[in-house]
Design an enzyme around this catalytic site. Structure first.
Site, PDB file in Angstrom:
ATOM      1  N   GLN A 115      42.065  58.391   2.810  1.00  0.00           N
ATOM      2  CA  GLN A 115      42.065  59.272   1.642  1.00  0.00           C
ATOM      3  C   GLN A 115      43.388  59.190   0.869  1.00  0.00           C
ATOM      4  OE1 GLN A 115      39.023  61.481   1.957  1.00  0.00           O
ATOM      5  NE2 GLN A 115      39.188  61.491  -0.250  1.00  0.00           N
ATOM      6  N   THR A 119      29.791  59.897  -6.024  1.00  0.00           N
ATOM      7  CA  THR A 119      30.212  58.838  -5.103  1.00  0.00           C
ATOM      8  C   THR A 119      29.281  57.633  -5.216  1.00  0.00           C
ATOM      9  OG1 THR A 119      30.973  60.601  -3.639  1.00  0.00           O
ATOM     10  CG2 THR A 119      30.921  58.364  -2.741  1.00  0.00           C
ATOM     11  N   LYS A 150      43.730  66.866  -0.353  1.00  0.00           N
ATOM     12  CA  LYS A 150      42.367  66.857  -0.885  1.00  0.00           C
ATOM     13  C   LYS A 150      41.530  65.904  -0.069  1.00  0.00           C
ATOM     14  CE  LYS A 150      39.118  67.796  -3.834  1.00  0.00           C
ATOM     15  NZ  LYS A 150      38.316  68.252  -2.656  1.00  0.00           N
ATOM     16  N   LYS A 180      42.898  56.118  -1.374  1.00  0.00           N
ATOM     17  CA  LYS A 180      41.795  56.356  -2.310  1.00  0.00           C
ATOM     18  C   LYS A 180      42.212  57.322  -3.414  1.00  0.00           C
ATOM     19  CE  LYS A 180      38.055  57.534  -0.222  1.00  0.00           C
ATOM     20  NZ  LYS A 180      36.865  58.218   0.364  1.00  0.00           N
ATOM     21  N   LYS A 234      41.712  65.653   5.502  1.00  0.00           N
ATOM     22  CA  LYS A 234      40.313  65.556   5.929  1.00  0.00           C
ATOM     23  C   LYS A 234      40.116  66.544   7.061  1.00  0.00           C
ATOM     24  CE  LYS A 234      36.587  63.097   5.059  1.00  0.00           C
ATOM     25  NZ  LYS A 234      36.184  62.391   3.812  1.00  0.00           N
ATOM     26  N   SER A 282      35.783  65.367  -7.913  1.00  0.00           N
ATOM     27  CA  SER A 282      36.288  66.622  -7.346  1.00  0.00           C
ATOM     28  C   SER A 282      37.551  67.066  -8.077  1.00  0.00           C
ATOM     29  CB  SER A 282      36.628  66.444  -5.859  1.00  0.00           C
ATOM     30  OG  SER A 282      35.485  66.555  -5.056  1.00  0.00           O
ATOM     31  N   ASN A 291      23.730  61.844   0.655  1.00  0.00           N
ATOM     32  CA  ASN A 291      24.247  62.026  -0.697  1.00  0.00           C
ATOM     33  C   ASN A 291      24.651  60.696  -1.349  1.00  0.00           C
ATOM     34  OD1 ASN A 291      27.157  62.377  -2.157  1.00  0.00           O
ATOM     35  ND2 ASN A 291      25.697  63.909  -2.830  1.00  0.00           N
ATOM     36  N   GLY A 301      32.819  68.146   0.528  1.00  0.00           N
ATOM     37  CA  GLY A 301      31.810  67.682   1.472  1.00  0.00           C
ATOM     38  C   GLY A 301      32.077  66.295   2.018  1.00  0.00           C
ATOM     39  N   ASP A 302      31.318  65.933   3.020  1.00  0.00           N
ATOM     40  CA  ASP A 302      31.271  64.587   3.596  1.00  0.00           C
ATOM     41  C   ASP A 302      29.991  64.584   4.429  1.00  0.00           C
ATOM     42  OD1 ASP A 302      33.222  62.071   3.960  1.00  0.00           O
ATOM     43  OD2 ASP A 302      32.282  62.393   5.891  1.00  0.00           O
TER      44      ASP A 302
HETATM   45  P1  NDP Z   1      25.221  62.622   4.306  1.00  0.00           P
HETATM   46  O1  NDP Z   1      25.385  63.546   5.452  1.00  0.00           O
HETATM   47  O2  NDP Z   1      24.642  63.114   3.044  1.00  0.00           O
HETATM   48  O3  NDP Z   1      24.383  61.352   4.741  1.00  0.00           O
HETATM   49  C1  NDP Z   1      24.799  60.538   5.814  1.00  0.00           C
HETATM   50  C2  NDP Z   1      23.774  59.451   6.052  1.00  0.00           C
HETATM   51  O4  NDP Z   1      24.297  58.503   6.976  1.00  0.00           O
HETATM   52  C3  NDP Z   1      22.500  59.972   6.657  1.00  0.00           C
HETATM   53  O5  NDP Z   1      21.442  59.164   6.232  1.00  0.00           O
HETATM   54  C4  NDP Z   1      22.772  59.821   8.158  1.00  0.00           C
HETATM   55  O6  NDP Z   1      21.584  59.705   8.925  1.00  0.00           O
HETATM   56  C5  NDP Z   1      23.536  58.539   8.180  1.00  0.00           C
HETATM   57  N1  NDP Z   1      24.469  58.547   9.335  1.00  0.00           N
HETATM   58  C6  NDP Z   1      25.489  59.403   9.533  1.00  0.00           C
HETATM   59  N2  NDP Z   1      26.123  59.156  10.690  1.00  0.00           N
HETATM   60  C7  NDP Z   1      25.464  58.141  11.233  1.00  0.00           C
HETATM   61  C8  NDP Z   1      25.645  57.433  12.439  1.00  0.00           C
HETATM   62  N3  NDP Z   1      26.643  57.730  13.317  1.00  0.00           N
HETATM   63  N4  NDP Z   1      24.801  56.400  12.672  1.00  0.00           N
HETATM   64  C9  NDP Z   1      23.812  56.096  11.787  1.00  0.00           C
HETATM   65  N5  NDP Z   1      23.597  56.744  10.620  1.00  0.00           N
HETATM   66  C10 NDP Z   1      24.405  57.744  10.359  1.00  0.00           C
HETATM   67  O7  NDP Z   1      26.682  62.006   4.063  1.00  0.00           O
HETATM   68  P2  NDP Z   1      27.260  61.292   2.751  1.00  0.00           P
HETATM   69  O8  NDP Z   1      26.197  60.528   2.063  1.00  0.00           O
HETATM   70  O9  NDP Z   1      28.038  62.306   2.010  1.00  0.00           O
HETATM   71  O10 NDP Z   1      28.329  60.293   3.394  1.00  0.00           O
HETATM   72  C11 NDP Z   1      28.014  58.936   3.729  1.00  0.00           C
HETATM   73  C12 NDP Z   1      29.289  58.132   3.803  1.00  0.00           C
HETATM   74  O11 NDP Z   1      29.960  58.172   2.547  1.00  0.00           O
HETATM   75  C13 NDP Z   1      30.323  58.608   4.819  1.00  0.00           C
HETATM   76  O12 NDP Z   1      31.029  57.493   5.321  1.00  0.00           O
HETATM   77  C14 NDP Z   1      31.269  59.441   3.987  1.00  0.00           C
HETATM   78  O13 NDP Z   1      32.552  59.537   4.570  1.00  0.00           O
HETATM   79  C15 NDP Z   1      31.302  58.618   2.713  1.00  0.00           C
HETATM   80  N6  NDP Z   1      31.740  59.299   1.506  1.00  0.00           N
HETATM   81  C16 NDP Z   1      31.151  60.453   1.077  1.00  0.00           C
HETATM   82  C17 NDP Z   1      31.562  61.050  -0.095  1.00  0.00           C
HETATM   83  C18 NDP Z   1      30.904  62.254  -0.661  1.00  0.00           C
HETATM   84  O14 NDP Z   1      31.299  62.677  -1.746  1.00  0.00           O
HETATM   85  N7  NDP Z   1      29.921  62.842  -0.011  1.00  0.00           N
HETATM   86  C19 NDP Z   1      32.690  60.505  -0.857  1.00  0.00           C
HETATM   87  C20 NDP Z   1      33.190  59.252  -0.375  1.00  0.00           C
HETATM   88  C21 NDP Z   1      32.732  58.708   0.773  1.00  0.00           C
HETATM   89  P3  NDP Z   1      21.152  60.931   9.887  1.00  0.00           P
HETATM   90  O15 NDP Z   1      20.590  61.959   8.953  1.00  0.00           O
HETATM   91  O16 NDP Z   1      20.143  60.363  10.823  1.00  0.00           O
HETATM   92  O17 NDP Z   1      22.389  61.390  10.597  1.00  0.00           O
HETATM   93  O1  2IT Z   2      35.569  60.566   1.532  1.00  0.00           O
HETATM   94  C1  2IT Z   2      35.664  61.212   0.469  1.00  0.00           C
HETATM   95  O2  2IT Z   2      36.339  60.802  -0.473  1.00  0.00           O
HETATM   96  C2  2IT Z   2      34.926  62.480   0.352  1.00  0.00           C
HETATM   97  N1  2IT Z   2      34.210  62.839   1.287  1.00  0.00           N
HETATM   98  C3  2IT Z   2      35.056  63.317  -0.885  1.00  0.00           C
HETATM   99  C4  2IT Z   2      36.304  64.147  -0.817  1.00  0.00           C
HETATM  100  C5  2IT Z   2      36.457  65.160  -1.932  1.00  0.00           C
HETATM  101  O3  2IT Z   2      37.431  65.907  -1.835  1.00  0.00           O
HETATM  102  O4  2IT Z   2      35.664  65.198  -2.876  1.00  0.00           O
END
Ligand code: NDP
Ligand code: 2IT
Length: 450
Positions: free
Chosen positions: A116, A215, A95, A119, A131, A382, A246, A170-171
């Protein structure tokens, strides 16, 4: 046979990983961060050394790398690389999310998959770890290009996933729009409505309430627990948040609901400071609906300014939530933040804080919550989505959020308890790694050498 000491064993495993994964910077960083903390657990459990638990844990069970061909709007053929790393399935089916971003490579996906494992164990849901993703860059692509890419990606991924084998979500770069396209193609190829094969679906067709928010909300719930233990709270505090996707959006929302004041958001071009507090509707409109740059927010809001150069970490605040990407908060930033009186740093992103910065925070007595504990609310919800899909049921928002809240309280408690048990009360890095490792190691011990 005499067993190596924990120190020798950890050194040996580290050396093997370094040898096998030369050049995989992010993966090696995440492995070292975990191994550095496991001495006390191994001293208590020599049977883990004897059974080669760590030797097995650091090697993914399976890795799939594939070509993703698609045609752009000009009818040109484009090719990206897709991958799925199925890291560990001892606690349940693989997952973990899918990341679409130009920086994606095997090292990044392996680090995320490795994190992961721990976590997912902390959530107490029965989920293993994986992943995946691609170096596809969604920026500037039309919706139909994104759809064609997702369809091609799924045309290969379909062979490797299933509701009892591997469940992506997603991520970065993958939200409900992409999950929709991926699910549609999965359904078409398999001719099955297997809802539980992907999570983060739209709530109208099998998605769980509060998964979108989970998250960010979860990270703030974790911060709330951690602060409460130290006799502090979120109410009335300034918070700096990085990212505007997100995780960042819903971290900001929950901080505000709890009476805190979130004043920043960022993207890869710059950041905004809004001393009046972030206007969430505007943020969601600009970043979520219009998929525009964060600078657009400052154009439309008088109290906000847009800054390029430097980072959100230059803005003084008591609470910090790094919610963008790995290694975005360095030792240089940490020094500024400590000088500015930061009290708690809670990772919404995966590994956003460099090891040097973590050490500085811990030495300065700043509360520090690692992502594998603090951002576990997303994957935990999830797992709740999978349960609802299996039962063909649907929970309301209240029930969904209260389950999330309960899980985050439990994650905090088990993490803190482990930090005490293994000799460093309040060290949430050691606590999260130790609590998760014991859970995974015991299951691996029980299931034999596989
Ligand atoms: P999104 O794609 O929704 O948003 C990512 C954000 O981070 C955007 O604002 C993006 O800006 C910025 N960003 C991404 N890459 C870079 C980079 N290399 N340098 C600078 N800014 C960057 O992703 P999420 O919000 O889903 O994910 C954010 C973090 O949270 C990640 O580390 C992800 O692994 C983690 N995460 C996400 C989960 C989820 O459920 N979605 C769960 C647990 C962890 P720009 O638009 O300019 O690229
Ligand atoms: O980093 C993470 O935990 C996620 N992007 C969410 C993974 C999931 O299966 O919901």
């Amino acid at each position: 046979m005499t067993l190596p000491t924990p120190e020798t064993h950890l050194r040996d495993v580290t050396r093997i990983v370094e040898h096998r994964s030369t050049g995989e910077q992010e993966f090696l960083q995440s492995v070292r961060e975990v191994l550095d903390t496991l001495g006390p657990v191994l001293a208590e459990h020599p049977e883990f050394i004897e059974a080669g638990i760590l030797d097995r844990l650091v090697e993914p069970e399976r890795q799939v790398i594939f070509r993703v061909p698609w045609t752009d709007d000009q009818n040109r053929v484009q090719v990206n690389r897709g991958m799925r790393v199925q890291f560990n399935s001892v606690l349940g089916p693989y997952k973990g999310g899918l990341r679409f971003h130009p920086t994606v490579n095997l090292s990044v996906i392996k680090f995320l998959g490795f994190e992961q494992i721990f976590k997912n164990a902390l959530t107490s849901q029965r989920i293993g770890a994986g992943k995946g993703g691609s170096d596809f860059d969604p920026a500037g692509k039309s919706a139909s290009e994104v759809m064609r890419f997702c369809q091609s990606f799924m045309t290969e991924l379909v062979h490797h996933i299933g509701e009892d084998t591997d469940i992506p979500a997603g991520d970065i770069g993958v939200g409900s729009r992409e999950i929709g396209y991926l699910f549609g193609q999965y359904r078409r190829i398999t001719q099955r409505y297997e809802a539980g094969v992907l999570t983060g679906k739209g709530v109208g067709w099998g998605g769980a309430e509060v998964r979108t928010e989970a998250t960010g909300y979860g990270a703030v719930f974790f911060a709330q627990e951690m602060l409460a233990r130290a006799g502090q709270g979120i109410e009335g505090r300034r918070a700096v948040v990085s990212g505007s996707g997100n995780v960042a959006t819903y971290a900001i929302e929950k901080v505000q609901q709890l009476g805190g004041k979130a004043i920043t958001a960022s993207d890869s071009s710059g950041y905004i400071v809004d001393e009046a507090g972030i206007d969430l509707e505007l943020l969601k409109q600009v970043k979520g609906v219009e998929r525009a740059r964060i600078s657009e927010y400052a154009e439309r809001r008088q109290s906000a300014r847009y800054v390029t150069g430097g980072s959100v970490w230059d803005v003084p605040a008591e609470l910090a939530f790094p919610c963008a990407t790995q290694n975005e908060l360095t030792d240089v930033h940490a020094k500024t933040m400590i000088a500015n009186g930061v009290r708690a740093v809670t990772e919404g992103a995966n590994m956003p804080t460099t090891p040097e910065a973590v050490e500085l925070f811990q030495e300065a007595g700043v509360l520090f919550a690692p992502g594998k504990a603090a951002n576990a609310g997303g994957v935990a919800t999830s797992a709740l989505e999978m349960s609802q899909n299996a039962a063909r049921s649907r929970w309301d928002r209240d029930k969904s959020e209260s389950r999330l809240h309960g899980i985050m309280r439990d994650v905090h408690e088990s993490t803190f308890d482990a930090s005490e048990r293994y000799g460093r009360p309040g060290d949430y890095v050691l606590g999260a790694n130790s609590a998760a490792f014991v859970t995974v190691a015991q299951a691996m011990l029980a299931q034999g050498v596989i």
